[in-house]
Design a protein around this motif. Structure first.
Motif, short mmCIF file in Angstrom:
data_model
loop_
_atom_site.label_atom_id
_atom_site.label_comp_id
_atom_site.label_asym_id
_atom_site.label_seq_id
_atom_site.Cartn_x
_atom_site.Cartn_y
_atom_site.Cartn_z
N ASP A 125 34.08 -1.12 12.59
CA ASP A 125 33.02 -0.44 11.87
C ASP A 125 33.26 -0.59 10.37
O ASP A 125 34.28 -0.16 9.85
CB ASP A 125 33.01 1.05 12.27
CG ASP A 125 31.93 1.84 11.58
OD1 ASP A 125 31.07 1.24 10.91
OD2 ASP A 125 31.93 3.06 11.73
N MET A 126 32.34 -1.21 9.67
CA MET A 126 32.51 -1.47 8.24
C MET A 126 31.59 -0.59 7.39
O MET A 126 31.27 -0.94 6.26
CB MET A 126 32.27 -2.95 7.93
CG MET A 126 33.28 -3.87 8.60
SD MET A 126 34.96 -3.56 8.11
CE MET A 126 35.01 -4.42 6.57
N ASN A 127 31.16 0.54 7.91
CA ASN A 127 30.32 1.44 7.12
C ASN A 127 31.12 1.98 5.95
O ASN A 127 32.30 2.30 6.06
CB ASN A 127 29.83 2.62 7.97
CG ASN A 127 28.83 2.20 9.01
OD1 ASN A 127 28.09 1.24 8.82
ND2 ASN A 127 28.80 2.91 10.11
N LEU A 128 30.44 2.11 4.82
CA LEU A 128 31.06 2.64 3.61
C LEU A 128 30.58 4.06 3.37
O LEU A 128 29.40 4.37 3.56
CB LEU A 128 30.70 1.77 2.40
CG LEU A 128 31.24 0.35 2.41
CD1 LEU A 128 30.69 -0.43 1.22
CD2 LEU A 128 32.75 0.34 2.39
N LEU A 129 31.51 4.91 2.96
CA LEU A 129 31.19 6.30 2.64
C LEU A 129 31.38 6.53 1.16
O LEU A 129 32.36 6.06 0.58
CB LEU A 129 32.12 7.24 3.41
CG LEU A 129 32.14 7.14 4.93
CD1 LEU A 129 33.23 8.02 5.50
CD2 LEU A 129 30.79 7.51 5.50
N ASP A 130 30.46 7.27 0.54
CA ASP A 130 30.67 7.63 -0.86
C ASP A 130 31.60 8.83 -0.93
O ASP A 130 31.98 9.41 0.09
CB ASP A 130 29.34 7.89 -1.57
CG ASP A 130 28.57 9.10 -1.05
OD1 ASP A 130 29.14 9.91 -0.29
OD2 ASP A 130 27.39 9.23 -1.41
N PHE A 131 31.98 9.21 -2.15
CA PHE A 131 32.96 10.28 -2.29
C PHE A 131 32.48 11.58 -1.64
O PHE A 131 33.26 12.26 -0.96
CB PHE A 131 33.32 10.56 -3.76
CG PHE A 131 34.26 11.70 -3.86
CD1 PHE A 131 35.60 11.52 -3.64
CD2 PHE A 131 33.79 12.99 -4.07
CE1 PHE A 131 36.47 12.59 -3.65
CE2 PHE A 131 34.65 14.07 -4.09
CZ PHE A 131 35.99 13.86 -3.88
N ASN A 132 31.22 11.95 -1.87
CA ASN A 132 30.72 13.22 -1.32
C ASN A 132 30.81 13.24 0.20
O ASN A 132 31.18 14.26 0.78
CB ASN A 132 29.29 13.48 -1.79
CG ASN A 132 29.24 13.82 -3.26
OD1 ASN A 132 30.18 14.35 -3.82
ND2 ASN A 132 28.14 13.48 -3.90
N LYS B 231 36.22 -0.62 -4.41
CA LYS B 231 35.30 -0.58 -5.54
C LYS B 231 34.09 -1.47 -5.22
O LYS B 231 34.24 -2.63 -4.84
CB LYS B 231 35.98 -1.08 -6.82
CG LYS B 231 37.01 -0.12 -7.34
CD LYS B 231 36.41 1.23 -7.63
CE LYS B 231 36.65 1.65 -9.05
NZ LYS B 231 36.00 2.90 -9.38
N VAL B 232 32.92 -0.91 -5.38
CA VAL B 232 31.66 -1.63 -5.24
C VAL B 232 30.96 -1.48 -6.58
O VAL B 232 30.38 -0.43 -6.87
CB VAL B 232 30.80 -1.06 -4.09
CG1 VAL B 232 29.50 -1.83 -3.97
CG2 VAL B 232 31.57 -1.07 -2.78
N ARG C 49 34.01 3.58 -2.84
CA ARG C 49 33.56 3.80 -1.47
C ARG C 49 34.78 3.71 -0.56
O ARG C 49 35.78 3.09 -0.89
CB ARG C 49 32.53 2.75 -1.04
CG ARG C 49 31.26 2.72 -1.87
CD ARG C 49 30.43 3.96 -1.63
NE ARG C 49 29.16 3.92 -2.31
CZ ARG C 49 28.89 4.58 -3.43
NH1 ARG C 49 29.82 5.30 -4.00
NH2 ARG C 49 27.71 4.51 -3.99
N TRP C 50 34.68 4.36 0.60
CA TRP C 50 35.76 4.32 1.58
C TRP C 50 35.22 3.73 2.87
O TRP C 50 34.08 3.98 3.25
CB TRP C 50 36.29 5.73 1.85
CG TRP C 50 37.16 6.25 0.77
CD1 TRP C 50 38.52 6.28 0.78
CD2 TRP C 50 36.77 6.80 -0.50
NE1 TRP C 50 39.00 6.82 -0.39
CE2 TRP C 50 37.93 7.14 -1.20
CE3 TRP C 50 35.53 7.03 -1.13
CZ2 TRP C 50 37.91 7.69 -2.47
CZ3 TRP C 50 35.51 7.58 -2.39
CH2 TRP C 50 36.69 7.90 -3.04
N LEU C 51 36.08 2.97 3.54
CA LEU C 51 35.72 2.44 4.85
C LEU C 51 35.77 3.58 5.86
O LEU C 51 36.79 4.26 5.99
CB LEU C 51 36.67 1.33 5.27
CG LEU C 51 36.60 0.06 4.41
CD1 LEU C 51 37.76 -0.86 4.73
CD2 LEU C 51 35.28 -0.65 4.62
#
Length: 60
Positions: free
Chosen positions: A3-10, A37-38, A43-45
């Motif tokens: 799963d390569m979805n990226l999550l933002d900090f919130n 970094k994007v 972003r976090w995996l």
């Protein structure tokens, strides 16, 4: 496939119930997944955050 979805900090903060200060402190200590970094954004995996949560659950 991973799963390569990226999550933002919130999204990460809500998911793990930790503050910005605590998350970045744990990253520096090597106890939380590093951000990707994007552009200028961090972003976090998602799968790395989920694996971190699973390790905490296993350790209890």
């Amino acid at each position: 496939m991973t799963d390569m979805n990226l999550l933002d900090f919130n999204a990460v903060s809500r998911k793990v119930s930790l503050s910005r200060k605590t998350i970045y402190s744990r990253i520096r200590a090597g106890d939380f997944p590093k951000q990707v970094k994007v552009g200028r954004a961090s972003r976090w995996l998602q799968h790395e955050v989920d694996e971190w949560i699973a390790r905490l659950a296993e350790a209890r």
